[in-house]
Design a protein around this motif. Structure first.
Motif, PDB file in Angstrom:
ATOM      1  N   ARG A  16       9.534  -3.351  40.192  1.00 20.18           N
ATOM      2  CA  ARG A  16      10.470  -3.606  41.289  1.00 20.18           C
ATOM      3  C   ARG A  16      11.090  -2.290  41.730  1.00 20.18           C
ATOM      4  O   ARG A  16      11.667  -1.581  40.930  1.00 20.18           O
ATOM      5  N   ALA A  17      10.961  -1.969  42.994  1.00 15.56           N
ATOM      6  CA  ALA A  17      11.572  -0.755  43.550  1.00 15.56           C
ATOM      7  C   ALA A  17      12.937  -1.113  44.116  1.00 15.56           C
ATOM      8  O   ALA A  17      13.039  -1.957  45.000  1.00 15.56           O
ATOM      9  N   VAL A  18      13.980  -0.467  43.593  1.00 19.44           N
ATOM     10  CA  VAL A  18      15.349  -0.785  43.990  1.00 19.44           C
ATOM     11  C   VAL A  18      16.051   0.495  44.442  1.00 19.44           C
ATOM     12  O   VAL A  18      15.884   1.547  43.837  1.00 19.44           O
ATOM     13  N   TYR A  35      18.087   5.296  42.867  1.00 18.79           N
ATOM     14  CA  TYR A  35      16.911   4.417  42.836  1.00 18.79           C
ATOM     15  C   TYR A  35      16.487   4.323  41.382  1.00 18.79           C
ATOM     16  O   TYR A  35      16.879   5.143  40.551  1.00 18.79           O
ATOM     17  N   ASN A  36      15.708   3.310  41.047  1.00 18.91           N
ATOM     18  CA  ASN A  36      15.329   3.148  39.652  1.00 18.91           C
ATOM     19  C   ASN A  36      14.152   4.046  39.298  1.00 18.91           C
ATOM     20  O   ASN A  36      13.206   4.182  40.058  1.00 18.91           O
ATOM     21  N   GLY A  37      14.262   4.681  38.140  1.00 20.24           N
ATOM     22  CA  GLY A  37      13.247   5.605  37.663  1.00 20.24           C
ATOM     23  C   GLY A  37      13.690   6.234  36.362  1.00 20.24           C
ATOM     24  O   GLY A  37      14.700   5.853  35.788  1.00 20.24           O
ATOM     25  N   GLY A  38      12.947   7.211  35.904  1.00 20.57           N
ATOM     26  CA  GLY A  38      13.236   7.869  34.635  1.00 20.57           C
ATOM     27  C   GLY A  38      14.450   8.781  34.708  1.00 20.57           C
ATOM     28  O   GLY A  38      14.938   9.125  35.783  1.00 20.57           O
ATOM     29  N   ALA A  39      14.918   9.171  33.543  1.00 22.24           N
ATOM     30  CA  ALA A  39      16.060  10.074  33.448  1.00 22.24           C
ATOM     31  C   ALA A  39      15.686  11.473  33.924  1.00 22.24           C
ATOM     32  O   ALA A  39      14.524  11.875  33.837  1.00 22.24           O
ATOM     33  N   LYS A  40      16.671  12.194  34.416  1.00 25.81           N
ATOM     34  CA  LYS A  40      16.473  13.553  34.909  1.00 25.81           C
ATOM     35  C   LYS A  40      15.849  14.434  33.829  1.00 25.81           C
ATOM     36  O   LYS A  40      16.294  14.432  32.682  1.00 25.81           O
ATOM     37  N   GLY A  41      14.794  15.135  34.192  1.00 24.67           N
ATOM     38  CA  GLY A  41      14.147  16.052  33.273  1.00 24.67           C
ATOM     39  C   GLY A  41      13.181  15.416  32.293  1.00 24.67           C
ATOM     40  O   GLY A  41      12.628  16.088  31.437  1.00 24.67           O
ATOM     41  N   VAL A  42      12.993  14.115  32.393  1.00 23.94           N
ATOM     42  CA  VAL A  42      12.092  13.400  31.491  1.00 23.94           C
ATOM     43  C   VAL A  42      10.899  12.907  32.303  1.00 23.94           C
ATOM     44  O   VAL A  42      10.996  12.720  33.513  1.00 23.94           O
ATOM     45  N   ASN A  43       9.786  12.678  31.626  1.00 25.91           N
ATOM     46  CA  ASN A  43       8.617  12.138  32.299  1.00 25.91           C
ATOM     47  C   ASN A  43       9.027  10.920  33.133  1.00 25.91           C
ATOM     48  O   ASN A  43       9.639   9.992  32.623  1.00 25.91           O
ATOM     49  N   ASN A  44       8.709  10.911  34.394  1.00 26.43           N
ATOM     50  CA  ASN A  44       9.145   9.866  35.308  1.00 26.43           C
ATOM     51  C   ASN A  44       8.103   8.769  35.495  1.00 26.43           C
ATOM     52  O   ASN A  44       8.155   8.025  36.447  1.00 26.43           O
ATOM     53  N   ASP A  45       7.159   8.648  34.569  1.00 28.15           N
ATOM     54  CA  ASP A  45       6.171   7.574  34.658  1.00 28.15           C
ATOM     55  C   ASP A  45       6.796   6.276  34.180  1.00 28.15           C
ATOM     56  O   ASP A  45       7.586   6.253  33.239  1.00 28.15           O
ATOM     57  N   CYS A  46       6.411   5.194  34.805  1.00 31.77           N
ATOM     58  CA  CYS A  46       6.891   3.869  34.411  1.00 31.77           C
ATOM     59  C   CYS A  46       6.206   3.465  33.115  1.00 31.77           C
ATOM     60  O   CYS A  46       4.979   3.517  33.015  1.00 31.77           O
ATOM     61  N   LEU A  47       6.986   3.055  32.130  1.00 32.76           N
ATOM     62  CA  LEU A  47       6.441   2.644  30.837  1.00 32.76           C
ATOM     63  C   LEU A  47       6.487   1.136  30.671  1.00 32.76           C
ATOM     64  O   LEU A  47       6.653   0.628  29.567  1.00 32.76           O
TER      65      LEU A  47
END
Length: 139
Positions: A16-18, A35-47
């Motif tokens: 879900r993109a928010v 927006y929803n995603g990974g933390a700053k400086g961390v791999n931003n791939d969805c797990l």
């Protein structure tokens, strides 16, 4: 609301993109965006490991990102969110002094909206107020 929708396009979540925008009470300043995603400086791939109803464990919610930037000092703020908030995000919005929440789509669990209402926050679907802002005559 259009700004929140544009922000949602930056989401890396596969489920879900928010997007979320928090403004001042008089709409003259954008105080926080997210927006929803990974933390700053961390791999931003969805797990996302499970199915569409399993919790996503790697994404920070859009509301969390926006609240972190907007702070809690100012009162009467508005939040424009593409989806109604979960319970955790509702508590963050309440504690950051957001007074009004408008959302485009309902999340599968209404508990976040119910919590906002119990706390006295005006939370409702954007379509309920769209005509007051978009269709209103301009001076």
């Amino acid at each position: 609301m259009r700004m929140a929708e544009e922000l949602s396009r930056r989401s890396t979540c596969r489920r879900r993109a928010v997007g979320c925008v928090i403004t001042s009470a008089d709409f003259t300043r954008v105080l926080g965006i997210g927006y929803n995603g990974g933390a700053k400086g961390v791999n931003n791939d969805c797990l996302l490991v499970g199915g569409p109803d399993d919790p996503c464990t790697s994404c920070i919610h859009a509301e969390t990102n926006a609240v972190a930037k907007a702070g809690s000092a100012e009162t009467g703020k508005w939040a424009f969110i593409t989806h109604s908030p979960c319970v955790l995000c509702a508590t963050l919005l309440i504690n950051s002094n957001v007074a009004h929440v408008l959302y485009r789509q309902e999340y599968r669990d209404p508990a976040g909206i119910e919590l906002l209402h119990r706390a006295g926050v005006d939370a409702r679907a954007y379509v309920d107020l769209r005509h007051e802002y978009r269709d209103a005559p301009r001076p």
